[in-house]
Write a protein that holds these residues in place. Sequence first.
Motif, PDB file in Angstrom:
ATOM      1  N   SER A 115       0.816  -1.223   0.000  1.00 49.44           N
ATOM      2  CA  SER A 115       0.000   0.000   0.000  1.00 49.44           C
ATOM      3  C   SER A 115       0.843   1.265   0.000  1.00 49.44           C
ATOM      4  O   SER A 115       0.368   2.340  -0.374  1.00 49.44           O
ATOM      5  N   VAL A 116       2.129   1.145   0.385  1.00 46.37           N
ATOM      6  CA  VAL A 116       2.998   2.323   0.472  1.00 46.37           C
ATOM      7  C   VAL A 116       3.575   2.697  -0.889  1.00 46.37           C
ATOM      8  O   VAL A 116       3.857   3.860  -1.163  1.00 46.37           O
ATOM      9  N   LYS A 117       3.793   1.730  -1.764  1.00 43.69           N
ATOM     10  CA  LYS A 117       4.317   1.957  -3.110  1.00 43.69           C
ATOM     11  C   LYS A 117       5.753   2.482  -3.098  1.00 43.69           C
ATOM     12  O   LYS A 117       6.074   3.512  -3.700  1.00 43.69           O
ATOM     13  N   GLY A 118       6.603   1.743  -2.387  1.00 44.34           N
ATOM     14  CA  GLY A 118       8.030   2.013  -2.439  1.00 44.34           C
ATOM     15  C   GLY A 118       8.479   3.231  -1.663  1.00 44.34           C
ATOM     16  O   GLY A 118       7.708   3.874  -0.957  1.00 44.34           O
ATOM     17  N   HIS A 119       9.773   3.557  -1.830  1.00 48.38           N
ATOM     18  CA  HIS A 119      10.318   4.667  -1.040  1.00 48.38           C
ATOM     19  C   HIS A 119       9.769   6.016  -1.492  1.00 48.38           C
ATOM     20  O   HIS A 119       9.707   6.959  -0.699  1.00 48.38           O
ATOM     21  N   GLU A 120       9.331   6.111  -2.763  1.00 44.72           N
ATOM     22  CA  GLU A 120       8.694   7.360  -3.193  1.00 44.72           C
ATOM     23  C   GLU A 120       7.354   7.549  -2.482  1.00 44.72           C
ATOM     24  O   GLU A 120       7.011   8.653  -2.047  1.00 44.72           O
ATOM     25  N   GLY A 121       6.598   6.447  -2.356  1.00 44.31           N
ATOM     26  CA  GLY A 121       5.329   6.530  -1.643  1.00 44.31           C
ATOM     27  C   GLY A 121       5.524   6.873  -0.180  1.00 44.31           C
ATOM     28  O   GLY A 121       4.766   7.668   0.391  1.00 44.31           O
ATOM     29  N   MET A 122       6.559   6.297   0.437  1.00 45.72           N
ATOM     30  CA  MET A 122       6.834   6.633   1.838  1.00 45.72           C
ATOM     31  C   MET A 122       7.294   8.075   1.968  1.00 45.72           C
ATOM     32  O   MET A 122       6.945   8.762   2.946  1.00 45.72           O
ATOM     33  N   ALA A 123       8.051   8.573   0.980  1.00 40.15           N
ATOM     34  CA  ALA A 123       8.445   9.985   1.004  1.00 40.15           C
ATOM     35  C   ALA A 123       7.195  10.865   1.005  1.00 40.15           C
ATOM     36  O   ALA A 123       7.121  11.861   1.742  1.00 40.15           O
ATOM     37  N   GLY A 124       6.204  10.504   0.179  1.00 40.41           N
ATOM     38  CA  GLY A 124       4.958  11.268   0.144  1.00 40.41           C
ATOM     39  C   GLY A 124       4.257  11.264   1.488  1.00 40.41           C
ATOM     40  O   GLY A 124       3.726  12.294   1.932  1.00 40.41           O
ATOM     41  N   LYS A 125       4.271  10.116   2.160  1.00 43.38           N
ATOM     42  CA  LYS A 125       3.633  10.026   3.481  1.00 43.38           C
ATOM     43  C   LYS A 125       4.379  10.873   4.502  1.00 43.38           C
ATOM     44  O   LYS A 125       3.763  11.582   5.304  1.00 43.38           O
ATOM     45  N   ILE A 126       5.708  10.807   4.495  1.00 45.98           N
ATOM     46  CA  ILE A 126       6.490  11.591   5.451  1.00 45.98           C
ATOM     47  C   ILE A 126       6.270  13.088   5.227  1.00 45.98           C
ATOM     48  O   ILE A 126       6.116  13.861   6.177  1.00 45.98           O
ATOM     49  N   GLY A 268       6.993  -9.183   8.380  1.00 43.78           N
ATOM     50  CA  GLY A 268       8.117  -9.234   7.458  1.00 43.78           C
ATOM     51  C   GLY A 268       8.185  -8.009   6.567  1.00 43.78           C
ATOM     52  O   GLY A 268       8.967  -7.967   5.620  1.00 43.78           O
ATOM     53  N   ARG A 269       7.378  -7.007   6.871  1.00 46.11           N
ATOM     54  CA  ARG A 269       7.325  -5.773   6.091  1.00 46.11           C
ATOM     55  C   ARG A 269       7.660  -4.575   6.973  1.00 46.11           C
ATOM     56  O   ARG A 269       7.453  -4.593   8.189  1.00 46.11           O
ATOM     57  N   LEU A 270       8.153  -3.514   6.335  1.00 53.79           N
ATOM     58  CA  LEU A 270       8.436  -2.277   7.048  1.00 53.79           C
ATOM     59  C   LEU A 270       7.143  -1.627   7.519  1.00 53.79           C
ATOM     60  O   LEU A 270       6.098  -1.793   6.882  1.00 53.79           O
ATOM     61  N   PRO A 271       7.184  -0.891   8.621  1.00 55.58           N
ATOM     62  CA  PRO A 271       5.964  -0.246   9.122  1.00 55.58           C
ATOM     63  C   PRO A 271       5.364   0.733   8.108  1.00 55.58           C
ATOM     64  O   PRO A 271       6.092   1.432   7.401  1.00 55.58           O
ATOM     65  N   LYS A 272       4.044   0.785   8.058  1.00 59.99           N
ATOM     66  CA  LYS A 272       3.356   1.757   7.205  1.00 59.99           C
ATOM     67  C   LYS A 272       3.238   3.101   7.906  1.00 59.99           C
ATOM     68  O   LYS A 272       3.208   4.151   7.250  1.00 59.99           O
ATOM     69  N   ASP A 273       3.148   3.071   9.208  1.00 60.32           N
ATOM     70  CA  ASP A 273       3.002   4.296   9.989  1.00 60.32           C
ATOM     71  C   ASP A 273       4.294   5.105   9.946  1.00 60.32           C
ATOM     72  O   ASP A 273       5.387   4.557  10.160  1.00 60.32           O
ATOM     73  N   VAL A 274       4.167   6.389   9.694  1.00 63.43           N
ATOM     74  CA  VAL A 274       5.344   7.253   9.530  1.00 63.43           C
ATOM     75  C   VAL A 274       6.188   7.295  10.795  1.00 63.43           C
ATOM     76  O   VAL A 274       7.416   7.160  10.754  1.00 63.43           O
ATOM     77  N   ARG A 275       5.549   7.472  11.955  1.00 62.07           N
ATOM     78  CA  ARG A 275       6.308   7.579  13.200  1.00 62.07           C
ATOM     79  C   ARG A 275       7.076   6.294  13.503  1.00 62.07           C
ATOM     80  O   ARG A 275       8.193   6.333  14.017  1.00 62.07           O
ATOM     81  N   ALA A 276       6.480   5.160  13.190  1.00 58.23           N
ATOM     82  CA  ALA A 276       7.176   3.889  13.398  1.00 58.23           C
ATOM     83  C   ALA A 276       8.274   3.695  12.363  1.00 58.23           C
ATOM     84  O   ALA A 276       9.370   3.208  12.684  1.00 58.23           O
ATOM     85  N   PHE A 277       8.006   4.107  11.119  1.00 57.61           N
ATOM     86  CA  PHE A 277       8.976   3.902  10.039  1.00 57.61           C
ATOM     87  C   PHE A 277      10.272   4.651  10.285  1.00 57.61           C
ATOM     88  O   PHE A 277      11.373   4.108  10.052  1.00 57.61           O
ATOM     89  N   ILE A 278      10.194   5.903  10.727  1.00 56.97           N
ATOM     90  CA  ILE A 278      11.414   6.705  10.854  1.00 56.97           C
ATOM     91  C   ILE A 278      12.313   6.227  11.992  1.00 56.97           C
ATOM     92  O   ILE A 278      13.438   6.713  12.128  1.00 56.97           O
ATOM     93  N   GLN A 279      11.852   5.267  12.781  1.00 59.62           N
ATOM     94  CA  GLN A 279      12.718   4.673  13.796  1.00 59.62           C
ATOM     95  C   GLN A 279      13.672   3.645  13.192  1.00 59.62           C
ATOM     96  O   GLN A 279      14.604   3.193  13.851  1.00 59.62           O
ATOM     97  N   TRP A 280      13.412   3.284  11.936  1.00 60.16           N
ATOM     98  CA  TRP A 280      14.248   2.278  11.271  1.00 60.16           C
ATOM     99  C   TRP A 280      15.323   2.970  10.438  1.00 60.16           C
ATOM    100  O   TRP A 280      15.029   3.810   9.587  1.00 60.16           O
TER     101      TRP A 280
END
Length: 424
Positions: A115-126, A268-280
């Motif tokens: 659902s995140v669609k890669g690092h570009e999608g995560m950039a959009g979420k952040i 086995g997947r990276l967190p979808k939540d932004v606050r959880a993701f940036i801890q990685w």
Amino acid sequence: MPDIRDPIHGFIYISEDEQRIIDTPSFQRLRRIRQLATTYLLYPSAEHTRFPHSLGVMHVSSLIFDKVFDKRKDVLGWSHEEARKYRQMLRLASLLHDVGHAPFSHVSDDLFDQSVKGHEGMAGKIITESEIAPIIDKIGEEYGFNCHGIAALITGNAFNNEERLLADIFASELDSDKMDYLLRDSLYTGVKYGHFDLDRILNVISLYFQEDRWKIGIEHDGVEAVEGLILARYFMFTQVYLHRTRRIYDQIMIQLLKDILRAETGTGRLPKDVRAFIQWDDYSVIEKAKTIQSPWAERFLNRVHLKCIWESEPALTLEERIVQRESELQIKEELESRYPPYQVIVDRYQKPPLKFTLSDGSPTISIISKEDPAITYSMKDRAPVIAKLEEPIYVCRIYADTDIAKEVRDYVRQRSAVLRRGSK
């Protein structure tokens, strides 16, 4: 304006508002994401991170914008206010284009939730869901844009003609991203392959009008400079990015990350939540690797990699290539059924170093006619020296644990000979 000293570009100037974004935890995290993932285990100085690269891309994007606007401002039709707006949007998108990278950069690209669609999608979420959002909104009040507009430039959801032009500056086959990372990666790995004439490219880059919008192009006398950039990228792929030792550590890290994520998240997947993701980040993964019960942790932490015991040789004809790939795929399946991945890894990679044409047939890099700027030519047609680089780079390597290296090597040689004879 504050300035930052950079080994590639000299001084990089930023505004106080941009400094506020840089100082956020979400952006500072990029100091802990290595640009070249596991490459530092091969090239010891390749410790550079996504942080200076992001600053460099913003800087080069600004240089490109200033060059093309200065050349074409008479026909672009932008007011002074519009030009300032587009330049600021470009700087923010370029600065933040990599903010969504996961630990060890591209190694973990396949571990995002779908659902995140890669690092570009995560950039959009952040950009839209973190502390960065209100800062961008505050900057955009003066110009008429917000954080969602900046995110759209990165995620590919910007459809306005001007915004598509901005996106092309930092995300295309001739973009500021490549112009920075080739020079930066070359410097920090200590190789010369990534060198090209950035100043010359900036002097010959321009705009042309086609299909009702402005696009980035190269003036007729700039072909050789772009050839230099393309060759630099090709050699960095073959000599650095696809080096056999770097590739095996990437594979080890992928397996280690999967074990850590299964233990930490259960998915086995990276967190979808932004606050959880940036801890990685790279540091947190290494700390987790020290305590997790995983065979891959020992290999990574103490540099105990599987050895490359076989590598495919280039096939000369299309027919030979087809037979070779089919044989290698069969051997891969056989090895994976005979040995656990901890003992044997088959690494098959195929990717063109450059795309000369898009899916609709239009060129990715266009040369602008000297006589008529409305006429353009494909880079592929005007630069036969690099035209063949459109063929994908292909590598197939087999790695095995030292204890069974001879056994696996003998098996592969035997099976290769049998399969080749059977194809004749």
